[in-house]
Design a protein around this motif. Structure first.
Motif, PDB file in Angstrom:
ATOM      1  N   SER A 222      -7.959   0.600  11.648  1.00  0.00           N
ATOM      2  CA  SER A 222      -7.887   1.615  10.610  1.00  0.00           C
ATOM      3  C   SER A 222      -8.553   2.903  11.081  1.00  0.00           C
ATOM      4  CB  SER A 222      -8.588   1.113   9.349  1.00  0.00           C
ATOM      5  OG  SER A 222      -8.676   2.148   8.408  1.00  0.00           O
ATOM      6  N   PRO A 223      -7.953   4.068  10.795  1.00  0.00           N
ATOM      7  CA  PRO A 223      -8.595   5.324  11.172  1.00  0.00           C
ATOM      8  C   PRO A 223      -9.787   5.660  10.270  1.00  0.00           C
ATOM      9  CG  PRO A 223      -6.552   5.764  10.025  1.00  0.00           C
ATOM     10  CD  PRO A 223      -6.632   4.279  10.219  1.00  0.00           C
ATOM     11  N   GLU A 224      -9.865   5.006   9.106  1.00  0.00           N
ATOM     12  CA  GLU A 224     -10.970   5.269   8.183  1.00  0.00           C
ATOM     13  C   GLU A 224     -12.224   4.532   8.646  1.00  0.00           C
ATOM     14  OE1 GLU A 224     -10.905   7.242   5.449  1.00  0.00           O
ATOM     15  OE2 GLU A 224      -8.864   7.814   5.962  1.00  0.00           O
TER      16      GLU A 224
END
Length: 45
Positions: free
Chosen positions: A32-34
């Motif tokens: 996930s980029p978060e």
């Protein structure tokens, strides 16, 4: 002698498990980029 045999069997099983996991490799996918939150978020500004 039984303890030595049990230790040898356990070591062989652990080694086989490591070799199997190494042969299979990592699963396909993306991260996930978060970022993960490690603290409680404060009030939004």
């Amino acid at each position: 002698m039984r303890a030595l045999t049990a230790a040898a069997i356990g070591l062989a099983a652990a080694t086989a498990l490591v070799l199997i996991v190494t042969a299979v490799g990592t699963p396909a996918g993306e991260t996930s980029p978060e970022p993960l939150l490690t603290t409680v978020p404060g009030p939004k500004k």
